[in-house]
Design a protein around this motif. Sequence first.
Motif, PDB file in Angstrom:
ATOM      1  N   ALA A  31       0.828  -1.205   0.000  1.00 18.05           N
ATOM      2  CA  ALA A  31       0.000   0.000   0.000  1.00 18.05           C
ATOM      3  C   ALA A  31       0.862   1.255   0.000  1.00 18.05           C
ATOM      4  CB  ALA A  31      -0.926  -0.001   1.202  1.00 18.05           C
ATOM      5  N   THR A  32       0.379   2.252  -0.703  1.00 20.51           N
ATOM      6  CA  THR A  32       1.026   3.561  -0.748  1.00 20.51           C
ATOM      7  C   THR A  32      -0.052   4.616  -0.977  1.00 20.51           C
ATOM      8  OG1 THR A  32       2.883   4.784  -1.707  1.00 20.51           O
ATOM      9  CG2 THR A  32       1.529   3.538  -3.234  1.00 20.51           C
ATOM     10  N   ASP A  33       0.322   5.869  -0.918  1.00 17.89           N
ATOM     11  CA  ASP A  33      -0.627   6.956  -1.138  1.00 17.89           C
ATOM     12  C   ASP A  33      -0.692   7.304  -2.621  1.00 17.89           C
ATOM     13  OD1 ASP A  33      -1.332   7.352   1.565  1.00 17.89           O
ATOM     14  OD2 ASP A  33       0.524   8.458   1.884  1.00 17.89           O
ATOM     15  N   TYR A  34      -1.905   7.473  -3.121  1.00 13.97           N
ATOM     16  CA  TYR A  34      -2.125   7.850  -4.522  1.00 13.97           C
ATOM     17  C   TYR A  34      -2.917   9.144  -4.600  1.00 13.97           C
ATOM     18  CZ  TYR A  34      -0.583   3.195  -5.943  1.00 13.97           C
ATOM     19  OH  TYR A  34       0.156   2.066  -6.163  1.00 13.97           O
ATOM     20  N   GLN A  35      -2.517   9.988  -5.531  1.00 16.22           N
ATOM     21  CA  GLN A  35      -3.228  11.212  -5.911  1.00 16.22           C
ATOM     22  C   GLN A  35      -3.117  11.301  -7.429  1.00 16.22           C
ATOM     23  OE1 GLN A  35      -5.008  13.407  -4.248  1.00 16.22           O
ATOM     24  NE2 GLN A  35      -4.580  12.744  -2.173  1.00 16.22           N
ATOM     25  N   VAL A  36      -3.872  10.458  -8.141  1.00 13.87           N
ATOM     26  CA  VAL A  36      -3.757  10.344  -9.590  1.00 13.87           C
ATOM     27  C   VAL A  36      -5.089  10.736 -10.216  1.00 13.87           C
ATOM     28  CG1 VAL A  36      -3.244   8.792 -11.508  1.00 13.87           C
ATOM     29  CG2 VAL A  36      -2.108   8.452  -9.308  1.00 13.87           C
ATOM     30  N   ALA A  37      -5.066  11.737 -11.081  1.00 11.93           N
ATOM     31  CA  ALA A  37      -6.295  12.183 -11.742  1.00 11.93           C
ATOM     32  C   ALA A  37      -5.987  12.612 -13.170  1.00 11.93           C
ATOM     33  CB  ALA A  37      -6.937  13.317 -10.952  1.00 11.93           C
ATOM     34  N   PHE A  38      -5.638  11.655 -14.007  1.00 13.72           N
ATOM     35  CA  PHE A  38      -5.359  11.930 -15.413  1.00 13.72           C
ATOM     36  C   PHE A  38      -6.626  11.735 -16.239  1.00 13.72           C
ATOM     37  CE2 PHE A  38      -1.060  10.623 -13.931  1.00 13.72           C
ATOM     38  CZ  PHE A  38      -0.385  11.797 -14.247  1.00 13.72           C
ATOM     39  N   THR A  39      -6.628  12.231 -17.459  1.00  6.57           N
ATOM     40  CA  THR A  39      -7.802  12.096 -18.327  1.00  6.57           C
ATOM     41  C   THR A  39      -7.716  10.876 -19.239  1.00  6.57           C
ATOM     42  OG1 THR A  39      -6.798  13.570 -19.962  1.00  6.57           O
ATOM     43  CG2 THR A  39      -8.277  14.568 -18.325  1.00  6.57           C
ATOM     44  N   ARG A  40      -6.573  10.215 -19.242  1.00  7.65           N
ATOM     45  CA  ARG A  40      -6.400   9.015 -20.073  1.00  7.65           C
ATOM     46  C   ARG A  40      -5.970   7.849 -19.190  1.00  7.65           C
ATOM     47  NH1 ARG A  40      -5.181   9.309 -25.704  1.00  7.65           N
ATOM     48  NH2 ARG A  40      -3.796   7.576 -25.292  1.00  7.65           N
ATOM     49  N   LEU A  41      -6.512   6.669 -19.493  1.00 12.01           N
ATOM     50  CA  LEU A  41      -6.192   5.481 -18.710  1.00 12.01           C
ATOM     51  C   LEU A  41      -4.727   5.097 -18.835  1.00 12.01           C
ATOM     52  CD1 LEU A  41      -7.182   3.264 -16.837  1.00 12.01           C
ATOM     53  CD2 LEU A  41      -7.785   1.918 -18.852  1.00 12.01           C
ATOM     54  N   ASP A  42      -4.142   5.255 -20.017  1.00 13.63           N
ATOM     55  CA  ASP A  42      -2.733   4.874 -20.167  1.00 13.63           C
ATOM     56  C   ASP A  42      -1.831   5.680 -19.233  1.00 13.63           C
ATOM     57  OD1 ASP A  42      -3.098   7.221 -21.643  1.00 13.63           O
ATOM     58  OD2 ASP A  42      -2.015   6.503 -23.408  1.00 13.63           O
ATOM     59  N   GLN A  47       1.392   5.773 -14.216  1.00  9.76           N
ATOM     60  CA  GLN A  47       1.715   6.388 -12.932  1.00  9.76           C
ATOM     61  C   GLN A  47       1.657   5.355 -11.805  1.00  9.76           C
ATOM     62  OE1 GLN A  47       2.751   9.513 -12.636  1.00  9.76           O
ATOM     63  NE2 GLN A  47       3.033   9.340 -10.453  1.00  9.76           N
ATOM     64  N   ILE A  48       0.641   4.495 -11.815  1.00 11.53           N
ATOM     65  CA  ILE A  48       0.516   3.450 -10.782  1.00 11.53           C
ATOM     66  C   ILE A  48       1.676   2.466 -10.892  1.00 11.53           C
ATOM     67  CG2 ILE A  48      -0.897   1.517  -9.965  1.00 11.53           C
ATOM     68  CD1 ILE A  48      -3.369   3.203 -10.917  1.00 11.53           C
ATOM     69  N   ALA A  49       2.013   2.080 -12.109  1.00  9.68           N
ATOM     70  CA  ALA A  49       3.113   1.129 -12.316  1.00  9.68           C
ATOM     71  C   ALA A  49       4.442   1.716 -11.841  1.00  9.68           C
ATOM     72  CB  ALA A  49       3.198   0.743 -13.786  1.00  9.68           C
ATOM     73  N   VAL A  71      -7.795   8.276  -8.800  1.00 11.55           N
ATOM     74  CA  VAL A  71      -7.325   7.328  -7.791  1.00 11.55           C
ATOM     75  C   VAL A  71      -6.721   8.153  -6.651  1.00 11.55           C
ATOM     76  CG1 VAL A  71      -5.776   5.404  -7.326  1.00 11.55           C
ATOM     77  CG2 VAL A  71      -6.858   5.605  -9.570  1.00 11.55           C
ATOM     78  N   THR A  72      -7.408   8.150  -5.536  1.00 11.50           N
ATOM     79  CA  THR A  72      -6.989   8.956  -4.393  1.00 11.50           C
ATOM     80  C   THR A  72      -7.107   8.141  -3.123  1.00 11.50           C
ATOM     81  OG1 THR A  72      -7.831  10.918  -5.508  1.00 11.50           O
ATOM     82  CG2 THR A  72      -7.397  11.117  -3.172  1.00 11.50           C
ATOM     83  N   GLY A  73      -6.046   8.135  -2.331  1.00 11.67           N
ATOM     84  CA  GLY A  73      -6.080   7.454  -1.043  1.00 11.67           C
ATOM     85  C   GLY A  73      -4.897   6.537  -0.840  1.00 11.67           C
ATOM     86  N   HIS A  74      -4.918   5.836   0.279  1.00 17.88           N
ATOM     87  CA  HIS A  74      -3.863   4.894   0.657  1.00 17.88           C
ATOM     88  C   HIS A  74      -4.343   3.483   0.318  1.00 17.88           C
ATOM     89  CE1 HIS A  74      -0.246   3.768   2.866  1.00 17.88           C
ATOM     90  NE2 HIS A  74      -0.951   2.768   3.370  1.00 17.88           N
ATOM     91  N   MET A  75      -3.689   2.832  -0.646  1.00 16.96           N
ATOM     92  CA  MET A  75      -4.130   1.513  -1.119  1.00 16.96           C
ATOM     93  C   MET A  75      -3.011   0.808  -1.864  1.00 16.96           C
ATOM     94  SD  MET A  75      -6.544   2.911  -4.212  1.00 16.96           S
ATOM     95  CE  MET A  75      -6.971   4.400  -3.338  1.00 16.96           C
ATOM     96  N   SER A  76      -3.258  -0.460  -2.174  1.00 16.64           N
ATOM     97  CA  SER A  76      -2.294  -1.237  -2.954  1.00 16.64           C
ATOM     98  C   SER A  76      -2.447  -0.877  -4.433  1.00 16.64           C
ATOM     99  CB  SER A  76      -2.543  -2.731  -2.765  1.00 16.64           C
ATOM    100  OG  SER A  76      -3.761  -3.108  -3.387  1.00 16.64           O
ATOM    101  N   VAL A  81      -5.610   0.202  -9.393  1.00 24.55           N
ATOM    102  CA  VAL A  81      -6.006  -0.108 -10.773  1.00 24.55           C
ATOM    103  C   VAL A  81      -7.499  -0.417 -10.826  1.00 24.55           C
ATOM    104  CG1 VAL A  81      -5.710  -1.720 -12.694  1.00 24.55           C
ATOM    105  CG2 VAL A  81      -3.707  -0.860 -11.472  1.00 24.55           C
ATOM    106  N   LYS A  82      -7.994  -1.176  -9.857  1.00 21.57           N
ATOM    107  CA  LYS A  82      -9.431  -1.485  -9.844  1.00 21.57           C
ATOM    108  C   LYS A  82     -10.259  -0.218  -9.685  1.00 21.57           C
ATOM    109  CE  LYS A  82      -9.152  -6.288  -8.426  1.00 21.57           C
ATOM    110  NZ  LYS A  82      -9.575  -7.323  -7.479  1.00 21.57           N
ATOM    111  N   MET A  83      -9.782   0.730  -8.882  1.00 18.28           N
ATOM    112  CA  MET A  83     -10.488   2.002  -8.721  1.00 18.28           C
ATOM    113  C   MET A  83     -10.477   2.776 -10.036  1.00 18.28           C
ATOM    114  SD  MET A  83      -9.746   5.163  -6.085  1.00 18.28           S
ATOM    115  CE  MET A  83     -10.288   4.304  -4.608  1.00 18.28           C
ATOM    116  N   ALA A  84      -9.343   2.776 -10.725  1.00 19.81           N
ATOM    117  CA  ALA A  84      -9.212   3.513 -11.980  1.00 19.81           C
ATOM    118  C   ALA A  84     -10.142   2.986 -13.066  1.00 19.81           C
ATOM    119  CB  ALA A  84      -7.771   3.474 -12.468  1.00 19.81           C
ATOM    120  N   VAL A  85     -10.349   1.672 -13.118  1.00 25.03           N
ATOM    121  CA  VAL A  85     -11.154   1.082 -14.200  1.00 25.03           C
ATOM    122  C   VAL A  85     -12.611   0.806 -13.810  1.00 25.03           C
ATOM    123  CG1 VAL A  85      -9.112   0.061 -15.275  1.00 25.03           C
ATOM    124  CG2 VAL A  85     -10.508  -1.330 -13.741  1.00 25.03           C
ATOM    125  N   ALA A  86     -12.981   1.084 -12.581  1.00 24.30           N
ATOM    126  CA  ALA A  86     -14.362   0.832 -12.134  1.00 24.30           C
ATOM    127  C   ALA A  86     -15.352   1.584 -13.030  1.00 24.30           C
ATOM    128  CB  ALA A  86     -14.537   1.262 -10.686  1.00 24.30           C
TER     129      ALA A  86
END
Length: 105
Positions: A31-42, A47-49, A71-76, A81-86
Amino acid sequence: MKKCSMAALLLLSACSHSTTTPVASDKCDFATDYQVAFTRLDETLQQIAHGSGCFIEADLKQVGALTPNPVTGHMSAVQAVKMAVAGTGLTAQHSKLNTIQVTQP
């Protein structure tokens, strides 16, 4: 006398053994902290990778331009990735060590 003490210490350390079993660590599960808000999935997957060290397999010709969720918060990385593609119709599966596959059903 000092040489004998040192030799005894070395022998004792050589005879000791660890009772812990080594466990393979999967970078996708840390788990780590994420603050990712891009307009494209790639961009989001990249960024997650990069942040996790987890390899993400996806056919970017088919899914790269899709709009991901922020994708925002503390997670694996798996949760990120699951949050990004939901809600996009894509699925994220973690079935190989250090790897997440993003696929269309």
